[in-house]
Motif scaffolding. Structure first.
Motif, PDB file in Angstrom:
ATOM      1  N   ILE A 121      -9.054   1.748  -0.224  1.00 20.76           N
ATOM      2  CA  ILE A 121      -9.208   2.303   1.123  1.00 20.76           C
ATOM      3  C   ILE A 121     -10.532   3.052   1.252  1.00 20.76           C
ATOM      4  O   ILE A 121     -11.297   2.839   2.201  1.00 20.76           O
ATOM      5  CB  ILE A 121      -8.027   3.236   1.466  1.00 20.76           C
TER       6      ILE A 121
ATOM      7  N   VAL B 262       0.851  -1.192   0.000  1.00 28.22           N
ATOM      8  CA  VAL B 262       0.000   0.000   0.000  1.00 28.22           C
ATOM      9  C   VAL B 262       0.885   1.240   0.000  1.00 28.22           C
ATOM     10  O   VAL B 262       1.902   1.297   0.701  1.00 28.22           O
ATOM     11  CB  VAL B 262      -0.921   0.011   1.236  1.00 28.22           C
TER      12      VAL B 262
ATOM     13  N   ASP C 290      -4.765   1.707  -4.546  1.00 25.70           N
ATOM     14  CA  ASP C 290      -4.745   1.836  -3.088  1.00 25.70           C
ATOM     15  C   ASP C 290      -5.804   2.817  -2.590  1.00 25.70           C
ATOM     16  O   ASP C 290      -6.541   2.532  -1.644  1.00 25.70           O
ATOM     17  CB  ASP C 290      -3.362   2.303  -2.620  1.00 25.70           C
TER      18      ASP C 290
ATOM     19  N   ILE D 187      -5.490  -3.115   4.368  1.00 23.78           N
ATOM     20  CA  ILE D 187      -6.393  -2.069   3.878  1.00 23.78           C
ATOM     21  C   ILE D 187      -7.489  -1.795   4.905  1.00 23.78           C
ATOM     22  O   ILE D 187      -7.831  -0.642   5.191  1.00 23.78           O
ATOM     23  CB  ILE D 187      -7.021  -2.475   2.524  1.00 23.78           C
TER      24      ILE D 187
END
Length: 243
Positions: free
Chosen positions: A98, A73, A94, A120
């Motif tokens: 998220i 990430v 990413d 995550i």
């Protein structure tokens, strides 16, 4: 726990988030799709996009969501500068994953997060991760196995009492291991439900959510060799049916 959802029960639709992008193609390994299908679910692939306005439409398609493994990430997304042992990242993937995780958790739809997916989940709840396990304050075991099969067991995890994972798997289980990062600081309302002997967090769950579980190993790769791994997927499917 029954091995199969009753055929009289409508099959839950499971959104599997694509793992990343390779040569301009989004992808998901077959093992995730097979584990969902074999457990009684209907897999639907959820691609990453650049607009949040699509979150509601994507979320409405499915009864539950599976977050898969993948690359590291982007450190800036959890308020860190990149360190020398940080691996390959994709900012667009990413950020989408998220933000979409944050949105899904407000809906209280079941979420099962695997490996990177667990990280995550923690980041989406304001948690932190080690960019490499070597940055942990105390020495660690090897967590990146090199074996003939991804279904091979590699280490033992100890599961905490009074957790959903304990109800499903008991006090311990042997798992595979394919990660070089790990959770350092737990996010809001996230508890560590399992650890290895070197105190690396191997599973989490959200204590104010009906079913939000993350595991650091890869149960989809052990689906045919471990009854406990199948039980994880069956529990996820049953939570989706209940929802």
């Amino acid at each position: 726990m029954s091995d199969f959802i009753s055929i009289s029960t409508p099959k839950p639709i499971i959104g599997i988030l694509t793992c990343g992008c390779m040569q301009h193609r989004q992808y998901v390994p077959q093992t995730y799709i097979h584990a969902v299908n074999a457990s009684g679910g209907i897999p639907v692939l959820i691609p990453f996009t650049k607009t949040e306005c699509e979150f509601s439409a994507l979320a409405s398609l499915c009864h539950g969501f599976l977050y898969c493994g993948g690359d590291d990430v982007t450190p800036l997304l959890f308020n860190q500068e990149p360190l020398s042992l940080s691996g390959a990242t994709n900012f667009t993937v990413d950020k989408f994953q998220i933000l979409f995780m944050e949105y899904l958790l407000t809906l209280e739809k079941p979420v099962f997060a695997i490996c990177r997916g667990m990280q995550i989940m923690n980041i989406a709840r304001n948690g932190q991760i080690y960019q490499d396990i070597s940055y942990k304050e105390t020495p660690s075991l090897c967590h990146m196995q090199n074996s003939d099969s991804r279904s091979d067991v590699f280490h033992k995890i100890i599961i905490q009492p009074d957790t959903k994972l304990f109800e499903l798997l008991g006090d311990n289980v042997y798992t595979n291991s394919y990660h070089h990062q790990s959770i350092s600081i737990l996010g809001d309302h996230i508890i560590a439900s399992a650890r290895t002997s070197d105190n690396v967090i191997e599973a989490i769950e959200i204590d104010d959510h009906p079913f939000a579980i993350g595991v650091q190993w890869h149960p989809e790769c052990m689906y045919h060799t471990s009854r406990k791994m199948r039980d994880l997927f069956f529990a996820f499917m049953n939570a989706c049916v209940t929802y």
